[in-house]
Design a protein around this motif. Sequence first.
Motif, short mmCIF file in Angstrom:
data_model
loop_
_atom_site.label_atom_id
_atom_site.label_comp_id
_atom_site.label_asym_id
_atom_site.label_seq_id
_atom_site.Cartn_x
_atom_site.Cartn_y
_atom_site.Cartn_z
N MET A 204 0.84 -1.17 0.00
CA MET A 204 0.00 0.00 0.00
C MET A 204 0.89 1.24 0.00
SD MET A 204 -3.16 1.01 2.50
CE MET A 204 -2.25 1.06 4.01
N ASP A 205 0.48 2.23 -0.77
CA ASP A 205 1.22 3.49 -0.87
C ASP A 205 0.29 4.64 -0.50
OD1 ASP A 205 3.40 2.11 -1.77
OD2 ASP A 205 3.21 2.71 -3.85
N LEU A 206 0.81 5.83 -0.56
CA LEU A 206 0.03 7.04 -0.33
C LEU A 206 0.27 7.97 -1.51
CD1 LEU A 206 -1.74 8.76 1.58
CD2 LEU A 206 0.38 9.63 2.56
N ARG A 207 -0.81 8.46 -2.10
CA ARG A 207 -0.69 9.37 -3.25
C ARG A 207 -1.48 10.64 -2.95
NH1 ARG A 207 -2.72 7.21 -8.76
NH2 ARG A 207 -4.57 8.47 -8.45
N PHE A 208 -0.86 11.77 -3.17
CA PHE A 208 -1.49 13.07 -2.98
C PHE A 208 -1.43 13.79 -4.32
CE2 PHE A 208 -1.27 17.61 -2.10
CZ PHE A 208 -2.33 17.77 -1.21
N THR A 209 -2.60 14.21 -4.83
CA THR A 209 -2.64 14.91 -6.11
C THR A 209 -3.35 16.25 -5.94
OG1 THR A 209 -4.67 13.79 -6.78
CG2 THR A 209 -2.62 12.81 -7.49
N THR A 210 -2.88 17.23 -6.67
CA THR A 210 -3.54 18.52 -6.68
C THR A 210 -4.47 18.60 -7.89
OG1 THR A 210 -1.68 19.47 -7.87
CG2 THR A 210 -1.68 19.71 -5.49
N ILE A 211 -5.48 19.45 -7.78
CA ILE A 211 -6.47 19.61 -8.86
C ILE A 211 -6.49 21.07 -9.27
CG2 ILE A 211 -8.90 19.45 -9.47
CD1 ILE A 211 -9.15 17.35 -7.22
N ALA A 212 -6.44 21.32 -10.57
CA ALA A 212 -6.60 22.66 -11.13
C ALA A 212 -7.29 22.48 -12.48
CB ALA A 212 -5.27 23.36 -11.28
N ASN A 213 -8.62 22.64 -12.50
CA ASN A 213 -9.40 22.49 -13.72
C ASN A 213 -9.68 23.85 -14.34
OD1 ASN A 213 -9.57 19.75 -13.26
ND2 ASN A 213 -11.54 19.88 -12.27
N TYR A 214 -9.46 23.96 -15.64
CA TYR A 214 -9.74 25.21 -16.35
C TYR A 214 -10.97 25.00 -17.21
CZ TYR A 214 -8.87 29.65 -18.61
OH TYR A 214 -8.99 30.94 -19.04
N HIS A 215 -11.95 25.90 -17.09
CA HIS A 215 -13.22 25.80 -17.81
C HIS A 215 -13.12 26.53 -19.15
CE1 HIS A 215 -17.59 25.57 -18.23
NE2 HIS A 215 -17.53 26.81 -18.68
N PHE A 216 -13.45 25.81 -20.25
CA PHE A 216 -13.48 26.38 -21.60
C PHE A 216 -14.92 26.37 -22.10
CE2 PHE A 216 -9.22 24.56 -21.33
CZ PHE A 216 -8.45 25.59 -21.82
N GLY A 217 -15.25 27.19 -23.08
CA GLY A 217 -16.48 27.01 -23.81
C GLY A 217 -17.53 28.09 -23.72
N ASP A 218 -17.46 29.01 -22.80
CA ASP A 218 -18.43 30.10 -22.76
C ASP A 218 -17.75 31.33 -22.17
OD1 ASP A 218 -18.37 29.66 -20.00
OD2 ASP A 218 -20.25 28.58 -19.96
N GLU A 219 -18.55 32.30 -21.75
CA GLU A 219 -17.97 33.55 -21.23
C GLU A 219 -17.27 33.38 -19.89
OE1 GLU A 219 -21.96 33.04 -19.51
OE2 GLU A 219 -21.28 33.00 -21.58
N LYS A 220 -17.45 32.23 -19.23
CA LYS A 220 -16.82 31.99 -17.92
C LYS A 220 -15.52 31.20 -18.07
CE LYS A 220 -21.17 31.99 -15.42
NZ LYS A 220 -22.04 31.27 -14.53
N GLN A 221 -14.68 31.57 -19.00
CA GLN A 221 -13.42 30.86 -19.20
C GLN A 221 -12.43 31.28 -18.12
OE1 GLN A 221 -11.83 30.73 -23.13
NE2 GLN A 221 -13.84 30.49 -24.07
N LYS A 222 -12.24 30.38 -17.16
CA LYS A 222 -11.30 30.62 -16.07
C LYS A 222 -11.11 29.31 -15.31
CE LYS A 222 -14.68 32.23 -12.65
NZ LYS A 222 -15.00 33.30 -11.71
N PHE A 223 -10.26 29.35 -14.28
CA PHE A 223 -10.12 28.16 -13.44
C PHE A 223 -11.45 27.91 -12.76
CE2 PHE A 223 -5.59 28.84 -13.91
CZ PHE A 223 -5.15 27.54 -14.06
N SER A 224 -11.97 26.69 -12.93
CA SER A 224 -13.28 26.36 -12.35
C SER A 224 -13.13 25.65 -11.01
CB SER A 224 -14.07 25.47 -13.31
OG SER A 224 -13.38 24.27 -13.57
N ASP A 225 -12.17 24.76 -10.87
CA ASP A 225 -12.00 23.99 -9.64
C ASP A 225 -10.54 23.95 -9.24
OD1 ASP A 225 -14.69 22.43 -9.09
OD2 ASP A 225 -14.38 22.39 -11.25
N ILE A 226 -10.31 24.09 -7.94
CA ILE A 226 -8.98 23.87 -7.38
C ILE A 226 -9.17 23.00 -6.14
CG2 ILE A 226 -7.89 25.97 -8.26
CD1 ILE A 226 -8.34 27.24 -5.52
N GLY A 227 -8.20 22.14 -5.85
CA GLY A 227 -8.35 21.27 -4.70
C GLY A 227 -7.27 20.21 -4.65
N PHE A 228 -7.58 19.09 -3.98
CA PHE A 228 -6.63 18.00 -3.82
C PHE A 228 -7.37 16.68 -3.62
CE2 PHE A 228 -7.56 19.43 0.43
CZ PHE A 228 -7.69 18.26 1.15
#
Length: 117
Positions: free
Chosen positions: A1-25
Amino acid sequence: MDLRFTTIANYHFGDEKQKFSDIGFQVLTPVFFRKKELVNERSHGFYIAPIAGYGRNLIYDHSTYLVGIEPGYLFSTKKKFTLSIGVQLGGSYFDYDVEKDKWVQHFGVKLNLGFWI
């Protein structure tokens, strides 16, 4: 068994709200089907992992709490950089700032590039 930590940075495309939509881990504890030959050997191969995560949606003003499971495959590496591919299944709780909170099903195909520490 291991431990994995990942960061999240989702960028939203497709309409007038084009920006980072989600950040987290996300935190996972992969259990590998292949037993290590040596204790200090890097894990690789097929795994299954319970997962927990937190994210903040900057477009729709809510926090997201994730619980689930991820079956996947971690590729072998001789250096510190590696690749894993997995499928996440579970549930997400959307904690809205203004609207009514709700549970939704979570499904995600994950491709992770990263370094061993």
